[in-house]
Write a protein that holds these residues in place. Sequence first.
Motif, PDB file in Angstrom:
ATOM      1  N   ASN A  61     -17.119  -1.104  25.472  1.00  0.00           N
ATOM      2  CA  ASN A  61     -17.436  -1.454  26.862  1.00  0.00           C
ATOM      3  C   ASN A  61     -16.189  -1.538  27.736  1.00  0.00           C
ATOM      4  OD1 ASN A  61     -20.189  -1.669  26.280  1.00  0.00           O
ATOM      5  ND2 ASN A  61     -19.936  -3.779  25.594  1.00  0.00           N
ATOM      6  N   SER A  62     -15.092  -0.991  27.236  1.00  0.00           N
ATOM      7  CA  SER A  62     -13.827  -1.064  27.969  1.00  0.00           C
ATOM      8  C   SER A  62     -13.903  -0.262  29.269  1.00  0.00           C
ATOM      9  CB  SER A  62     -12.700  -0.519  27.097  1.00  0.00           C
ATOM     10  OG  SER A  62     -11.502  -0.447  27.838  1.00  0.00           O
ATOM     11  N   THR A  63     -13.450  -0.881  30.347  1.00  0.00           N
ATOM     12  CA  THR A  63     -13.426  -0.202  31.643  1.00  0.00           C
ATOM     13  C   THR A  63     -12.000   0.159  32.050  1.00  0.00           C
ATOM     14  OG1 THR A  63     -13.306  -2.331  32.784  1.00  0.00           O
ATOM     15  CG2 THR A  63     -15.505  -1.376  32.456  1.00  0.00           C
ATOM     16  N   GLY A  67      -3.929   6.212  28.558  1.00  0.00           N
ATOM     17  CA  GLY A  67      -5.020   7.165  28.360  1.00  0.00           C
ATOM     18  C   GLY A  67      -6.015   6.755  27.290  1.00  0.00           C
ATOM     19  N   TYR A  68      -5.911   5.536  26.779  1.00  0.00           N
ATOM     20  CA  TYR A  68      -6.801   5.063  25.713  1.00  0.00           C
ATOM     21  C   TYR A  68      -7.494   3.782  26.154  1.00  0.00           C
ATOM     22  CZ  TYR A  68      -4.337   8.514  22.983  1.00  0.00           C
ATOM     23  OH  TYR A  68      -3.818   9.695  22.530  1.00  0.00           O
ATOM     24  N   PRO A  69      -8.732   3.535  25.648  1.00  0.00           N
ATOM     25  CA  PRO A  69      -9.468   2.335  26.053  1.00  0.00           C
ATOM     26  C   PRO A  69      -8.696   1.068  25.684  1.00  0.00           C
ATOM     27  CG  PRO A  69     -10.609   3.484  24.267  1.00  0.00           C
ATOM     28  CD  PRO A  69      -9.463   4.334  24.669  1.00  0.00           C
ATOM     29  N   SER A  70      -8.701   0.126  26.628  1.00  0.00           N
ATOM     30  CA  SER A  70      -7.909  -1.086  26.472  1.00  0.00           C
ATOM     31  C   SER A  70      -8.774  -2.323  26.658  1.00  0.00           C
ATOM     32  CB  SER A  70      -6.786  -1.083  27.510  1.00  0.00           C
ATOM     33  OG  SER A  70      -6.114  -2.314  27.529  1.00  0.00           O
ATOM     34  N   VAL A  71      -8.432  -3.391  25.943  1.00  0.00           N
ATOM     35  CA  VAL A  71      -9.059  -4.694  26.130  1.00  0.00           C
ATOM     36  C   VAL A  71      -7.978  -5.763  26.114  1.00  0.00           C
ATOM     37  CG1 VAL A  71     -11.309  -4.103  25.138  1.00  0.00           C
ATOM     38  CG2 VAL A  71      -9.537  -5.030  23.666  1.00  0.00           C
ATOM     39  N   LYS A  72      -8.261  -6.842  26.841  1.00  0.00           N
ATOM     40  CA  LYS A  72      -7.388  -8.013  26.830  1.00  0.00           C
ATOM     41  C   LYS A  72      -8.139  -9.145  26.155  1.00  0.00           C
ATOM     42  CE  LYS A  72      -4.801  -7.128  31.042  1.00  0.00           C
ATOM     43  NZ  LYS A  72      -4.501  -7.588  32.395  1.00  0.00           N
ATOM     44  N   LEU A  73      -7.436  -9.882  25.322  1.00  0.00           N
ATOM     45  CA  LEU A  73      -8.002 -11.078  24.716  1.00  0.00           C
ATOM     46  C   LEU A  73      -7.194 -12.262  25.204  1.00  0.00           C
ATOM     47  CD1 LEU A  73      -8.593  -9.799  21.093  1.00  0.00           C
ATOM     48  CD2 LEU A  73     -10.294 -10.218  22.831  1.00  0.00           C
ATOM     49  N   GLY A  74      -7.815 -13.085  25.999  1.00  0.00           N
ATOM     50  CA  GLY A  74      -7.107 -14.234  26.557  1.00  0.00           C
ATOM     51  C   GLY A  74      -5.987 -13.805  27.478  1.00  0.00           C
ATOM     52  N   ASN A  75      -4.975 -14.633  27.571  1.00  0.00           N
ATOM     53  CA  ASN A  75      -3.839 -14.358  28.441  1.00  0.00           C
ATOM     54  C   ASN A  75      -2.635 -13.816  27.691  1.00  0.00           C
ATOM     55  OD1 ASN A  75      -5.194 -15.325  30.742  1.00  0.00           O
ATOM     56  ND2 ASN A  75      -4.660 -17.429  30.214  1.00  0.00           N
ATOM     57  N   THR A  76      -2.779 -13.598  26.379  1.00  0.00           N
ATOM     58  CA  THR A  76      -1.597 -13.236  25.596  1.00  0.00           C
ATOM     59  C   THR A  76      -1.697 -11.920  24.836  1.00  0.00           C
ATOM     60  OG1 THR A  76      -2.390 -14.486  23.685  1.00  0.00           O
ATOM     61  CG2 THR A  76      -0.962 -15.658  25.245  1.00  0.00           C
ATOM     62  N   LEU A 102       1.158  -8.696  21.522  1.00  0.00           N
ATOM     63  CA  LEU A 102       0.835 -10.106  21.675  1.00  0.00           C
ATOM     64  C   LEU A 102       2.051 -10.826  22.245  1.00  0.00           C
ATOM     65  CD1 LEU A 102      -1.101 -12.513  20.955  1.00  0.00           C
ATOM     66  CD2 LEU A 102       0.027 -12.556  18.745  1.00  0.00           C
ATOM     67  N   SER A 103       1.874 -11.456  23.403  1.00  0.00           N
ATOM     68  CA  SER A 103       2.974 -12.204  24.023  1.00  0.00           C
ATOM     69  C   SER A 103       3.280 -13.449  23.210  1.00  0.00           C
ATOM     70  CB  SER A 103       2.602 -12.636  25.443  1.00  0.00           C
ATOM     71  OG  SER A 103       2.430 -11.526  26.276  1.00  0.00           O
ATOM     72  N   LYS A 104       4.557 -13.666  22.942  1.00  0.00           N
ATOM     73  CA  LYS A 104       5.014 -14.874  22.253  1.00  0.00           C
ATOM     74  C   LYS A 104       5.837 -15.751  23.187  1.00  0.00           C
ATOM     75  CE  LYS A 104       3.505 -14.271  18.053  1.00  0.00           C
ATOM     76  NZ  LYS A 104       2.680 -15.261  17.382  1.00  0.00           N
ATOM     77  N   THR A 144       4.566 -10.815  30.353  1.00  0.00           N
ATOM     78  CA  THR A 144       3.290 -10.753  31.073  1.00  0.00           C
ATOM     79  C   THR A 144       2.364  -9.652  30.570  1.00  0.00           C
ATOM     80  OG1 THR A 144       4.136  -9.212  32.706  1.00  0.00           O
ATOM     81  CG2 THR A 144       4.481 -11.570  33.140  1.00  0.00           C
ATOM     82  N   SER A 145       1.179  -9.609  31.149  1.00  0.00           N
ATOM     83  CA  SER A 145       0.211  -8.558  30.856  1.00  0.00           C
ATOM     84  C   SER A 145       0.789  -7.187  31.204  1.00  0.00           C
ATOM     85  CB  SER A 145      -1.072  -8.817  31.645  1.00  0.00           C
ATOM     86  OG  SER A 145      -1.988  -7.767  31.472  1.00  0.00           O
ATOM     87  N   ALA A 146       1.498  -7.097  32.312  1.00  0.00           N
ATOM     88  CA  ALA A 146       2.121  -5.825  32.704  1.00  0.00           C
ATOM     89  C   ALA A 146       3.187  -5.412  31.684  1.00  0.00           C
ATOM     90  CB  ALA A 146       2.741  -5.956  34.092  1.00  0.00           C
TER      91      ALA A 146
END
Length: 169
Positions: free
Chosen positions: A112-114, A119-128, A142-144, A149-151
């Motif tokens: 269900n990734s939008t 060029g590949y489907p992406s998902v975020k889990l939480g803020n990290t 995974l941010s430690k 940041t997400s960027a």
Amino acid sequence: MTFPRGRRILAAVLLSVLLLTTACSPKTPGRFDQAQQESSRQKSGQAVAKDATQGSKLNQFFPAGGDGYQRVYTQEKKGFSEANLKKDGKVVAQLSISDTTSIPGAAAKFSNSTKQVGGYPSVKLGNTQTSVLVGKYQVKVLSKDPGFTSADREAWIEKFNLDGLAKLK
């Protein structure tokens, strides 16, 4: 103090019954028993697939360090490889590639990734955590460190050799 013989026998029988019932009663579960059972059940169901890619083959697709960043491999096993991303000696992120054939349902979260990264489907889990699905492989950053940041995660995902990984069978 002396007890009549009948009372001594009755006391011995009652004491024996008490010991027998308490020793044979089922043990009430401790606070960690349920977690242990779930963990054991998961481990037995998550054996690494026979056709999973060796972790050493996945290392070549990781981005190199540079710009003050250092990549340090931390784990490599069948179906998985992981590296820490360090800056100024501090771990700021964790990079990983995992073969989803060993983890049924891991690829389903991308259906269900939008959004796409590289060029590949992406998902975020939480803020990290940010992940992409590349063929049968999940690439995750995974941010430690709160400053990563997400960027930053998306930029590092794009530094992986995603197209090369997509061709790996």
